[in-house]
Design a protein around this motif. Sequence first.
Motif, PDB file in Angstrom:
ATOM      1  N   ALA A   1       0.839  -1.198   0.000  1.00  0.00           N
ATOM      2  CA  ALA A   1       0.000   0.000   0.000  1.00  0.00           C
ATOM      3  C   ALA A   1       0.873   1.246   0.000  1.00  0.00           C
ATOM      4  O   ALA A   1       2.029   1.210   0.447  1.00  0.00           O
ATOM      5  CB  ALA A   1      -0.914  -0.007   1.225  1.00  0.00           C
ATOM      6  N   PRO A   2       0.362   2.372  -0.484  1.00  0.00           N
ATOM      7  CA  PRO A   2       1.143   3.621  -0.404  1.00  0.00           C
ATOM      8  C   PRO A   2       1.450   3.976   1.040  1.00  0.00           C
ATOM      9  O   PRO A   2       0.726   3.601   1.965  1.00  0.00           O
ATOM     10  CB  PRO A   2       0.211   4.660  -1.039  1.00  0.00           C
ATOM     11  N   LEU A   3       2.524   4.706   1.233  1.00  0.00           N
ATOM     12  CA  LEU A   3       2.893   5.148   2.569  1.00  0.00           C
ATOM     13  C   LEU A   3       2.119   6.412   2.929  1.00  0.00           C
ATOM     14  O   LEU A   3       1.748   7.192   2.056  1.00  0.00           O
ATOM     15  CB  LEU A   3       4.391   5.424   2.655  1.00  0.00           C
ATOM     16  N   ARG A   4       1.898   6.610   4.212  1.00  0.00           N
ATOM     17  CA  ARG A   4       1.242   7.837   4.686  1.00  0.00           C
ATOM     18  C   ARG A   4       2.315   8.863   5.010  1.00  0.00           C
ATOM     19  O   ARG A   4       3.173   8.629   5.850  1.00  0.00           O
ATOM     20  CB  ARG A   4       0.383   7.542   5.908  1.00  0.00           C
ATOM     21  N   ARG A   5       2.257  10.008   4.360  1.00  0.00           N
ATOM     22  CA  ARG A   5       3.256  11.055   4.539  1.00  0.00           C
ATOM     23  C   ARG A   5       2.914  11.904   5.757  1.00  0.00           C
ATOM     24  O   ARG A   5       1.809  12.433   5.869  1.00  0.00           O
ATOM     25  CB  ARG A   5       3.321  11.929   3.285  1.00  0.00           C
ATOM     26  N   VAL A   6       3.865  12.003   6.664  1.00  0.00           N
ATOM     27  CA  VAL A   6       3.747  12.921   7.794  1.00  0.00           C
ATOM     28  C   VAL A   6       5.044  13.719   7.864  1.00  0.00           C
ATOM     29  O   VAL A   6       6.075  13.305   7.323  1.00  0.00           O
ATOM     30  CB  VAL A   6       3.492  12.185   9.136  1.00  0.00           C
ATOM     31  N   PHE A   7       4.987  14.844   8.546  1.00  0.00           N
ATOM     32  CA  PHE A   7       6.160  15.697   8.682  1.00  0.00           C
ATOM     33  C   PHE A   7       6.484  15.850  10.163  1.00  0.00           C
ATOM     34  O   PHE A   7       5.612  16.165  10.972  1.00  0.00           O
ATOM     35  CB  PHE A   7       5.907  17.067   8.049  1.00  0.00           C
ATOM     36  N   ILE A   8       7.747  15.600  10.517  1.00  0.00           N
ATOM     37  CA  ILE A   8       8.175  15.733  11.905  1.00  0.00           C
ATOM     38  C   ILE A   8       9.224  16.831  11.998  1.00  0.00           C
ATOM     39  O   ILE A   8      10.010  17.030  11.068  1.00  0.00           O
ATOM     40  CB  ILE A   8       8.747  14.398  12.450  1.00  0.00           C
ATOM     41  N   PRO A   9       9.240  17.581  13.108  1.00  0.00           N
ATOM     42  CA  PRO A   9      10.215  18.670  13.235  1.00  0.00           C
ATOM     43  C   PRO A   9      11.640  18.141  13.344  1.00  0.00           C
ATOM     44  O   PRO A   9      11.899  17.134  14.001  1.00  0.00           O
ATOM     45  CB  PRO A   9       9.786  19.381  14.522  1.00  0.00           C
ATOM     46  N   LYS A  10      12.578  18.835  12.688  1.00  0.00           N
ATOM     47  CA  LYS A  10      13.989  18.458  12.724  1.00  0.00           C
ATOM     48  C   LYS A  10      14.744  19.146  13.850  1.00  0.00           C
ATOM     49  O   LYS A  10      15.880  18.793  14.133  1.00  0.00           O
ATOM     50  CB  LYS A  10      14.658  18.807  11.387  1.00  0.00           C
TER      51      LYS A  10
ATOM     52  N   GLY B   1      -2.195  13.615   2.381  1.00  0.00           N
ATOM     53  CA  GLY B   1      -3.601  14.000   2.389  1.00  0.00           C
ATOM     54  C   GLY B   1      -4.371  13.047   1.496  1.00  0.00           C
ATOM     55  O   GLY B   1      -4.350  11.830   1.700  1.00  0.00           O
ATOM     56  N   PHE B   2      -5.033  13.593   0.486  1.00  0.00           N
ATOM     57  CA  PHE B   2      -5.782  12.759  -0.463  1.00  0.00           C
ATOM     58  C   PHE B   2      -5.074  12.659  -1.811  1.00  0.00           C
ATOM     59  O   PHE B   2      -5.647  12.186  -2.784  1.00  0.00           O
ATOM     60  CB  PHE B   2      -7.198  13.325  -0.663  1.00  0.00           C
ATOM     61  N   GLN B   3      -3.819  13.104  -1.856  1.00  0.00           N
ATOM     62  CA  GLN B   3      -3.086  13.121  -3.122  1.00  0.00           C
ATOM     63  C   GLN B   3      -2.009  12.047  -3.137  1.00  0.00           C
ATOM     64  O   GLN B   3      -1.225  11.923  -2.194  1.00  0.00           O
ATOM     65  CB  GLN B   3      -2.458  14.496  -3.347  1.00  0.00           C
ATOM     66  N   PHE B   4      -1.966  11.273  -4.216  1.00  0.00           N
ATOM     67  CA  PHE B   4      -0.977  10.209  -4.370  1.00  0.00           C
ATOM     68  C   PHE B   4       0.237  10.736  -5.126  1.00  0.00           C
ATOM     69  O   PHE B   4       0.108  11.399  -6.152  1.00  0.00           O
ATOM     70  CB  PHE B   4      -1.585   9.021  -5.135  1.00  0.00           C
ATOM     71  N   HIS B   5       1.434  10.424  -4.586  1.00  0.00           N
ATOM     72  CA  HIS B   5       2.687  10.796  -5.244  1.00  0.00           C
ATOM     73  C   HIS B   5       3.482   9.520  -5.517  1.00  0.00           C
ATOM     74  O   HIS B   5       3.796   8.775  -4.576  1.00  0.00           O
ATOM     75  CB  HIS B   5       3.520  11.728  -4.357  1.00  0.00           C
ATOM     76  N   PRO B   6       3.819   9.241  -6.770  1.00  0.00           N
ATOM     77  CA  PRO B   6       4.627   8.051  -7.059  1.00  0.00           C
ATOM     78  C   PRO B   6       6.043   8.223  -6.540  1.00  0.00           C
ATOM     79  O   PRO B   6       6.542   9.349  -6.408  1.00  0.00           O
ATOM     80  CB  PRO B   6       4.598   7.967  -8.588  1.00  0.00           C
TER      81      PRO B   6
END
Length: 387
Positions: A68-77, A187-192
């Motif tokens: 399945a596609p991965l879920r993109r999240v952003f974490i602080p650096k 979100g609801f957008q797929f990125h290859p």
Amino acid sequence: MPVQLPKSHSLTGLIDLDRMRRAFLAVKRNRGVAGVDKVSIRAFEANLDDNLAALMFDLKHDERYRSAPLRRVFIPKGDGKLRPVGIPSVRDRVAQEVVRSLLEPFFEPHFSEFSFGFRPRRNAHQAIEALRAAHAAGYKWVVDADIQAFFDNIPHNLVLNCIAERVADGNILRIIREFLSAGVMEGFQFHPTTSGTPQGGVISPLLANIVLDRLDQRLTQSGYRFVRYADDFVVLCRSHSQAKQALAFVDTFLRVELGLSLSPNKTKVTSFLKGFDFLGFHISKRRISIRDKSIEKLKARVRLLTTRSHNLCADVFRELNRVFIGYAHYFAAPFASVADQLRLLDHWVRARIRSMKFKGISRGYNRRWSNKLIARLGLVSLSGFLT
């Protein structure tokens, strides 16, 4: 001539329910949140036997398994920027752990002794000790190297070719390609995903070591001494001119052989006399201390937990203690001179606690809430971990 190592032709046959269960337990220990399918570890475990049996069937039969596609999240650096992380589904994390457990025994014994990241019985402190040993042996100059967006830019074919040198099981190679090309949902957008291996994937650290082992072997063959922890590495030299040659060598090898490049802003030739940052520490001829960025990262985390508008309660102390214990265990190492830094951090943290309690800043609050009182209430001291 390099030694030709034997290949494995049937890793798929080693997949059984016992391996599947061990893989799930490893995923469970690492915790983590649900992927795009919103199935949590607890939900997956509620029907564990059926879920593992179905996944095992897909892994063992050609063309059955789909990632399945991965879920993109952003974490602080910690520097105000955000790091993108791809979270696989629990099902895919189990599958990755199964494949990782199959691959590791074939690659791990042949990795360089100067590679320390994400390997059994190896850690960052050992990497720092290796640096100290090199310095004591006369290596005074350093190529402080940074591979530009390494995990985002690894060519998929390079990963598969490196694995295919030891693994001839076409099904396993296809499954790994599935991991790499699953794509990302933001979100609801797929990125290859046409390159890279996701930061957050169970198997990504092993794949990184497999690829960068090519660099390790070439450095060793060319007579260079180095220390590597995943994609963070330094090359150690006896003279400035040798360090400049080493930098050119690494730059050329990465571009030509691996399709990667060094970050021009973060890569430099330096020395122990000038000092450099490595694995969260600042390393110099005289001492090893906590680098400024690591201190700011801790302060950013503490600020989030001690917002003045929130109530001070046992949960705050519990979360702070969890952060401090991990931080102190890492930085209060025997080789590090960090006593002053940890004491200043303790002072700063207790000022935050008093400000949170009294909703303001005043020296008078130091008497109303002394350090001894804060300690009795359960907050650990960073400097208390010093040996």
